[in-house]
Design a protein around this motif. Structure first.
Motif, PDB file in Angstrom:
ATOM      1  N   LEU A  47      45.239 108.633 100.520  1.00  0.00           N
ATOM      2  CA  LEU A  47      44.961 108.748  99.253  1.00  0.00           C
ATOM      3  C   LEU A  47      44.867 110.303  98.848  1.00  0.00           C
ATOM      4  N   ALA A  48      44.592 110.965  99.696  1.00  0.00           N
ATOM      5  CA  ALA A  48      44.389 112.557  99.584  1.00  0.00           C
ATOM      6  C   ALA A  48      45.861 113.021  99.211  1.00  0.00           C
ATOM      7  N   ALA A  61      38.963 116.570  93.325  1.00  0.00           N
ATOM      8  CA  ALA A  61      38.030 116.064  92.455  1.00  0.00           C
ATOM      9  C   ALA A  61      38.270 114.551  92.258  1.00  0.00           C
ATOM     10  N   GLN A  62      39.379 113.951  92.279  1.00  0.00           N
ATOM     11  CA  GLN A  62      39.394 112.717  92.036  1.00  0.00           C
ATOM     12  C   GLN A  62      38.924 111.833  93.326  1.00  0.00           C
ATOM     13  N   MET A  63      39.264 112.544  94.858  1.00  0.00           N
ATOM     14  CA  MET A  63      38.593 111.791  95.797  1.00  0.00           C
ATOM     15  C   MET A  63      37.292 111.855  95.897  1.00  0.00           C
ATOM     16  N   ASP A  64      36.755 112.916  95.285  1.00  0.00           N
ATOM     17  CA  ASP A  64      35.220 112.986  95.257  1.00  0.00           C
ATOM     18  C   ASP A  64      34.590 111.876  94.261  1.00  0.00           C
ATOM     19  N   VAL A  95      46.776 117.380  87.195  1.00  0.00           N
ATOM     20  CA  VAL A  95      45.749 116.641  86.612  1.00  0.00           C
ATOM     21  C   VAL A  95      44.656 117.878  86.552  1.00  0.00           C
ATOM     22  N   ASP A  96      44.746 118.868  87.284  1.00  0.00           N
ATOM     23  CA  ASP A  96      43.437 119.766  87.675  1.00  0.00           C
ATOM     24  C   ASP A  96      43.734 120.580  86.294  1.00  0.00           C
TER      25      ASP A  96
END
Length: 418
Positions: free
Chosen positions: A80-81, A87-90, A208-209
Motif C-alpha cells: 500500500l505504501a 499522510a494517506q497511510m496514516d 496528492v501532497d
C-alpha cells in the motif's frame, strides 16, 4: 335476410315427411364446424406435473465474525505504501484503529432473506457501466492517423487467409471481423483512445501532497487573469461604459436595468416616413443610485442596449430614510402627469403602479405609496417619478441651514413620530 326463406323451410318440412328425398347441403351460419360433441385430442394433465414448485431453500452463507477482519500485515502495508503517500497511510491506520471489528461483523453480514444479492463485490475490478471511467494516457493519441482504403482491407484479408488453418470455420472469419482495424497509425489510438470526457485528477507536475498549480498562484495573478479573460469576452460598447463610469465588471453585473417604455416613432421627411424604435430604461444598484436613459435606433435591440447604457451613466444618489422609504411626501409633474409619492412605515411595501414599482426596486426603496392624477402617460410617469425622487431635501442640510439640531427637524418632518 329474405322473408321467403322461413316459409320455404316450413314447406320443405312438410314435403320431407311425405316423400323422403336426398337432403341438399345448405350453407352454415358459421364457417367453423360444430365442435360441441368432439372430445379433446390431448388428455388432461395433472397440474402438479405442469407447474414446477421451487421448494429449495436459499443457500445460507456463513456469517462474518470479528476474527475475519484481520489487521494489515507488513507485506500488505509495504504494497500500500507504494500506491499511497505517508499522510494517506496514516489516515488508513487511524481509520482501522477507530473501527471495531465487532461492529463490522454485525453490520456487514450478508443478507439471508429471499431478496438478498446473489454476489459479493470486492471492488477489485472496474465496471465500465457503473464505475468512473479511467482516462487513457494522451500518448495514445495519433494525430497522423488515416482511414484504411479498400486495398488495405484486401491486403489484411489476404494475410489472414494465408495464416488461417486448413480446417477453418465461420468462427475464424468472425474473429477476423472483430480484430480487423479500420485506421492506419497507432493501435492504441483506435483501441484505447484518449478521451476528454473523463477528467484528469491531477495536472502535469501535480501530486496528492502538492497543491494544484492554479492554487499556488497568488490572488493578484488570478485576478489579472480573470480580468483579462472578462475583457476579451466583453464587447467594445461594454468596455467603453466601464471606462466612462469607472465601475468594475462585477459591479456592472449587479446593476439592475429594465426597459420600461418601448414603442416605434415615425419621422416625416421629404423622402417619406422613417420609422425608428424608442426605448426608455431605468437602472439602479438597489442601494440608493437611480438613473433613466432614452435612446432611438433603427433596430430594437440596439435601442435597448443604448437606453440601458445611458441609464447607467446617468445614475445619481436618491436620498432614503432608513434605506427603505423617502423623506416625507413628494410631488412631481411632467406634462399632464401629476403624481404624489408618500412615505410609509416599515413593512408597508410598495403599493404603486408597475412603472414606479420598477424604479423603486432599482433604487432600493421598499416602503412607498403613490397616486397618479390626470394623465397616465408611461413616459411622462417615469420622468415625473424620477423628478420627484431627485427633489428631496436632506434633513441634515435643512438643519445646518437653519442652525438647529437634527432632532428638531425630524420632529417637524414626521410630526413628532420619530
Amino acid at each position: 335476410m329474405s322473408f321467403a326463406r322461413p316459409a320455404r323451410c316450413l314447406f320443405c318440412s312438410f314435403s320431407r315427411a311425405a316423400t323422403p328425398v336426398t337432403r341438399i347441403p345448405r350453407r352454415q351460419f358459421h364457417p367453423a364446424t360444430a365442435l360441441l360433441n368432439e372430445k379433446p385430442k390431448v388428455p388432461d394433465i395433472n397440474a402438479s406435473k405442469t407447474q414446477a414448485v421451487n421448494t429449495s431453500q436459499p443457500e445460507k452463507k456463513p456469517e462474518l465474525k470479528p476474527e475475519d477482519f484481520k489487521e494489515y500485515t507488513e507485506e500488505e502495508k509495504a504494497a500500500l505504501a507504494k500506491e499511497y503517500s505517508k499522510a494517506q497511510m496514516d489516515a488508513v491506520a487511524a481509520g482501522e484503529a477507530a473501527i471495531d471489528p465487532k461492529d463490522l461483523a454485525d453490520q456487514f453480514n450478508p443478507r439471508q432473506d429471499p431478496l438478498h444479492f446473489r454476489y459479493l463485490d470486492d471492488f477489485s475490478v472496474i465496471e465500465p457501466v457503473i464505475d468512473r471511467h479511467v482516462r487513457n494516457p494522451q500518448s495514445n493519441t495519433d494525430y497522423n492517423w488515416k482511414p484504411k482504403s479498400e486495398e488495405d482491407f484486401a491486403e489484411d484479408l489476404g494475410k489472414y487467409i494465408a495464416d488461417m488453418p486448413d480446417e477453418a470455420d465461420n468462427i475464424d472469419f468472425m474473429r477476423f471481423l472483430d480484430e480487423v482495424r479500420v485506421t492506419r497509425g497507432k493501435e492504441e489510438n483506435e483501441l484505447k483512445p484518449h478521451s476528454a470526457l473523463v477528467p484528469e485528477l491531477f495536472g502535469p507536475g501535480e501530486t496528492v501532497d502538492e497543491p494544484r498549480i492554479e492554487e499556488q498562484k497568488s490572488a493578484f495573478e488570478r485576478g489579472e487573469k480573470e480580468r483579462s479573460r472578462v475583457a476579451e469576452e466583453m464587447s467594445e460598447g461594454h468596455q467603453n461604459l466601464l471606462m466612462t463610469t469607472g465601475y468594475t465588471s462585477s459591479q456592472a453585473q449587479n446593476i439592475r436595468t429594465k426597459v420600461l417604455v418601448s414603442h416605434s416613432v415615425v419621422n416625416q421627411t421629404r423622402l417619406g416616413k422613417i420609422r425608428r424604435q424608442y426605448c426608455l430604461a431605468v437602472a439602479g444598484n438597489q442601494k440608493g443610485l437611480l438613473g433613466i436613459g432614452e435612446s432611438k435606433s433603427d433596430e430594437g435591440t440596439d435601442a435597448n442596449i443604448q437606453a440601458k447604457a445611458r441609464a447607467i451613466r446617468n445614475m445619481q444618489p436618491v436620498p432614503r430614510y432608513e434605506n427603505r422609504t423617502v423623506y416625507g411626501d413628494l410631488t412631481g409633474k411632467v406634462g399632464a402627469v401629476e403624481l404624489k409619492l408618500m412615505h410609509r412605515p416599515p413593512g408597508f411595501g410598495l403599493r404603486v403602479q408597475y412603472l414606479i414599482w420598477e424604479m423603486c426596486r432599482a433604487a432600493g426603496i421598499r416602503d412607498l405609496s403613490a397616486r397618479v392624477n390626470r394623465s397616465r402617460n408611461p413616459m411622462n410617469t417615469v420622468k415625473a417619478t424620477y423628478k420627484a425622487l431627485m427633489s428631496q431635501r436632506d434633513p441634515e442640510e435643512i438643519a445646518r441651514a437653519r442652525g438647529k439640531k437634527i432632532v428638531d427637524v425630524r420632529k417637524v418632518y414626521y410630526a413628532n413620530q420619530v
